[in-house]
Design a protein around this motif. Sequence first.
Motif, PDB file in Angstrom:
ATOM      1  N   VAL A  87     -14.338   5.038   6.749  1.00 31.66           N
ATOM      2  CA  VAL A  87     -13.263   4.211   6.202  1.00 31.66           C
ATOM      3  C   VAL A  87     -12.940   3.088   7.181  1.00 31.66           C
ATOM      4  O   VAL A  87     -12.746   3.335   8.375  1.00 31.66           O
ATOM      5  CB  VAL A  87     -11.991   5.048   5.945  1.00 31.66           C
TER       6      VAL A  87
ATOM      7  N   TYR B 261      -9.721   8.883  -3.358  1.00 33.23           N
ATOM      8  CA  TYR B 261      -9.755   7.885  -2.286  1.00 33.23           C
ATOM      9  C   TYR B 261      -8.916   6.664  -2.655  1.00 33.23           C
ATOM     10  O   TYR B 261      -8.231   6.082  -1.808  1.00 33.23           O
ATOM     11  CB  TYR B 261     -11.193   7.438  -2.007  1.00 33.23           C
TER      12      TYR B 261
ATOM     13  N   LEU C  17      -6.038   5.790  -0.164  1.00 30.34           N
ATOM     14  CA  LEU C  17      -6.402   4.708   0.753  1.00 30.34           C
ATOM     15  C   LEU C  17      -6.344   3.318   0.130  1.00 30.34           C
ATOM     16  O   LEU C  17      -6.177   2.335   0.845  1.00 30.34           O
ATOM     17  CB  LEU C  17      -7.821   4.946   1.286  1.00 30.34           C
TER      18      LEU C  17
ATOM     19  N   ILE D 232     -10.142  -0.006   7.462  1.00 33.61           N
ATOM     20  CA  ILE D 232      -8.923  -0.600   6.918  1.00 33.61           C
ATOM     21  C   ILE D 232      -8.460  -1.692   7.884  1.00 33.61           C
ATOM     22  O   ILE D 232      -8.443  -1.488   9.099  1.00 33.61           O
ATOM     23  CB  ILE D 232      -7.798   0.446   6.755  1.00 33.61           C
TER      24      ILE D 232
END
Length: 285
Positions: free
Chosen positions: A137, A217, A221, A139
């Motif tokens: 991931v 997800y 997220l 971000i």
Amino acid sequence: MLFGAIEAGGTKFVCAVSDKELNILERVSIPTTVPEETMAEVFAFFDKHDVVSIGVGSFGPIDVNKKSKTYGYVTTTPKKGWTNYNFLGALKERYDIPVAWTTDVNAAAYGELKKGAAVGKDSCLYLTVGTGIGGGVVIDGKIINGYGHPEVGHIIVKRHPEDTYEGTCPFHKDCLEGVAAGPSLEKRYGVKGHELEPTHKAWEIEAYYLAQAIMNYTLVLSPEMIIFGGGVMKQQQLFPLMRESYTKQVNGYVATPELEDYIVPCALGDNAGITGCLLLAMEEI
């Protein structure tokens, strides 16, 4: 100025050296046996090159917590000889240079964000579906770690109504990896996934589980893109099936980009991990 990269997989290590434009000058593939043998070949490769830093994306689980006494270790892997192996320590002992340390899927996610499918975006999730299921991931342009690294392949999923298979995961049985990784297809149907017809019911069930994961997800997220790699995802019929199943399961609850731009195959293919490792090596200095 040269940079090094190690994409350390359970089957093979890929080592590469590039310049600052990511032009790969040399690349080798080394079988993953026991640490003494594999690392000897890794050292032999990098001893030939005057690299200023190395980026490592390793199979796991690994310890990415810099406050931990075992930071830089491969931890509870079933891979023979690698349990509690001080990978980062071995590199640091050999080379007095900065070393970036993360998971193989984190590196692939970073590669796809910077040079692949998610170029121009600030966030993405990369999921590899093969022998196992793992994900990385990113971000706000940064790889996400906390106390440890995300293990998005082991989330719990609801059963498909027509699926009675118990699951392959030795820890959780029917987590996402247990019901949707490559070995689950072979155990259910008696043949490897690529031997099944594209219209086989197996792919509808597979898409159901992966779409359910995508929904989870998305809810947690909210990445700008979810990117798929790995051997199972070479079955291109999965992408329209996943998008269709995702639409049904999320039932209009949250907004996403157009699904053809949201649920996508990786752009860098087998180079995603090594590209991410090289980029992380550059950033380490």
